[in-house]
Design a protein around this motif. Structure first.
Motif, short mmCIF file in Angstrom:
data_model
loop_
_atom_site.label_atom_id
_atom_site.label_comp_id
_atom_site.label_asym_id
_atom_site.label_seq_id
_atom_site.Cartn_x
_atom_site.Cartn_y
_atom_site.Cartn_z
N LEU A 52 -0.24 1.89 -109.88
CA LEU A 52 -1.42 1.81 -110.66
C LEU A 52 -2.36 0.53 -110.19
N ASN A 53 -3.81 0.65 -110.49
CA ASN A 53 -4.37 -0.66 -110.21
C ASN A 53 -4.42 -0.93 -108.89
N THR A 54 -4.07 -0.18 -107.75
CA THR A 54 -3.81 -0.59 -106.43
C THR A 54 -5.30 -0.11 -105.71
N ARG A 55 -5.65 1.01 -106.25
CA ARG A 55 -6.81 1.60 -105.31
C ARG A 55 -8.30 1.01 -106.03
N VAL A 56 -9.10 0.39 -104.87
CA VAL A 56 -10.11 -0.31 -105.11
C VAL A 56 -11.21 0.38 -105.85
N PHE A 57 -11.76 1.63 -105.80
CA PHE A 57 -12.56 2.20 -106.52
C PHE A 57 -11.94 3.22 -107.55
N MET A 58 -10.78 3.50 -107.48
CA MET A 58 -10.05 4.30 -108.30
C MET A 58 -8.87 3.70 -109.17
N ARG A 59 -9.07 2.82 -109.80
CA ARG A 59 -8.08 1.83 -110.20
C ARG A 59 -6.88 2.70 -111.13
N GLN A 60 -7.46 3.70 -111.81
CA GLN A 60 -6.59 4.55 -112.59
C GLN A 60 -5.62 5.52 -111.93
N PHE A 61 -6.15 5.63 -110.51
CA PHE A 61 -5.30 6.66 -109.78
C PHE A 61 -3.87 6.37 -109.47
N GLY A 62 -2.86 7.08 -109.35
CA GLY A 62 -1.69 6.73 -109.29
C GLY A 62 -0.69 7.06 -110.67
N SER A 63 0.66 6.42 -110.74
CA SER A 63 1.51 6.66 -111.94
C SER A 63 2.40 5.30 -111.98
N GLY A 64 3.02 5.48 -113.04
CA GLY A 64 3.85 4.02 -113.47
C GLY A 64 5.22 4.27 -113.07
N VAL A 65 5.49 5.30 -112.06
CA VAL A 65 6.75 5.86 -111.43
C VAL A 65 7.26 4.34 -110.33
N PRO A 66 6.38 3.98 -109.47
CA PRO A 66 6.99 2.81 -108.81
C PRO A 66 7.40 1.53 -109.33
N ALA A 67 7.00 1.46 -110.59
CA ALA A 67 7.36 0.28 -111.32
C ALA A 67 8.72 0.42 -111.80
N MET A 68 9.13 1.62 -112.06
CA MET A 68 10.19 1.94 -112.91
C MET A 68 11.58 2.25 -111.96
N VAL A 69 11.39 1.87 -110.61
CA VAL A 69 12.54 2.24 -109.82
C VAL A 69 13.64 1.26 -110.01
N ASP A 70 13.64 0.08 -110.49
CA ASP A 70 14.55 -0.87 -110.64
C ASP A 70 14.96 -0.92 -112.23
N MET A 71 14.46 -0.22 -112.81
CA MET A 71 14.69 -0.34 -114.41
C MET A 71 16.08 0.08 -114.53
N PRO A 72 16.65 -0.15 -115.75
CA PRO A 72 18.15 0.50 -116.04
C PRO A 72 17.93 1.89 -116.54
N MET A 73 18.89 2.90 -116.27
CA MET A 73 19.04 4.23 -116.33
C MET A 73 19.37 4.44 -117.69
N ASN A 74 18.72 3.89 -118.63
CA ASN A 74 19.24 4.52 -120.07
C ASN A 74 18.07 5.36 -120.64
N ASP A 75 18.53 6.07 -121.96
CA ASP A 75 17.78 7.26 -122.14
C ASP A 75 16.13 7.00 -122.21
N ALA A 76 15.88 5.61 -123.15
CA ALA A 76 14.09 5.28 -123.34
C ALA A 76 13.67 5.35 -121.74
N ASN A 77 14.33 4.51 -120.94
CA ASN A 77 13.45 4.42 -119.54
C ASN A 77 13.44 5.66 -118.87
N ILE A 78 14.40 6.75 -118.95
CA ILE A 78 14.25 8.23 -118.46
C ILE A 78 13.22 8.88 -119.06
N MET A 79 13.18 8.71 -120.28
CA MET A 79 12.04 9.36 -121.05
C MET A 79 10.78 8.84 -120.53
N ALA A 80 10.69 7.55 -120.53
CA ALA A 80 9.26 7.00 -119.87
C ALA A 80 8.93 7.71 -118.57
#
Length: 129
Positions: free
Chosen positions: A29-57
């Motif tokens: 998110l926020n990496t496309r100059v004219f479409m800041r909302q394009f994309g997803s939060g998935v790349p930011a979650m790659v190193d997150m702990p694999m707990n139930d809350a993060n899997i649901m997120a």
């Protein structure tokens, strides 16, 4: 019709939908100059702990991004698995709606489509239909 990101050949139909979903899920998110909302939060979650809350997120992030940016895929199910080697796999199931971007929500056939998305901890993404 579009160009395949890996080969440069033309791509359309279901292959174009798969490529589009890959682009949506790997774009921060926020990496496309004219479409800041394009994309997803998935790349930011790659190193997150694999707990139930993060899997649901992760599920929510994938579902929201596809619902917002890819009308040609109606997701009906998502499953997650993670290996000890750090590779996570999402399996997305849903219906192909080839003309949904034009307002026609007719399903191409009764067959459920499956997309597998894999990522390692170093942001090495791959998609297979």
């Amino acid at each position: 019709m579009d160009l395949d990101h890996h080969t440069g050949a033309s791509v359309d139909g279901w292959a174009h939908v798969v490529q589009s979903i890959e682009t949506i899920l790997v774009t921060r998110l926020n990496t496309r100059v004219f479409m800041r909302q394009f994309g997803s939060g998935v790349p930011a979650m790659v190193d997150m702990p694999m707990n139930d809350a993060n899997i649901m997120a992760l599920y929510v992030s994938v579902a929201e991004a596809i619902d917002r940016w890819e009308p040609r895929f109606e997701m009906t199910d998502v499953t997650f698995s993670a290996g000890a080697d750090g590779v996570m796999t999402l399996q997305l199931k849903g219906n192909h709606l080839p003309n949904a971007h034009l307002g026609d929500v007719t399903v191409v056939n009764d067959e459920t489509q499956v997309i597998r998305v894999q990522a390692t901890r170093v942001d090495n993404w791959s998609v297979a239909a």
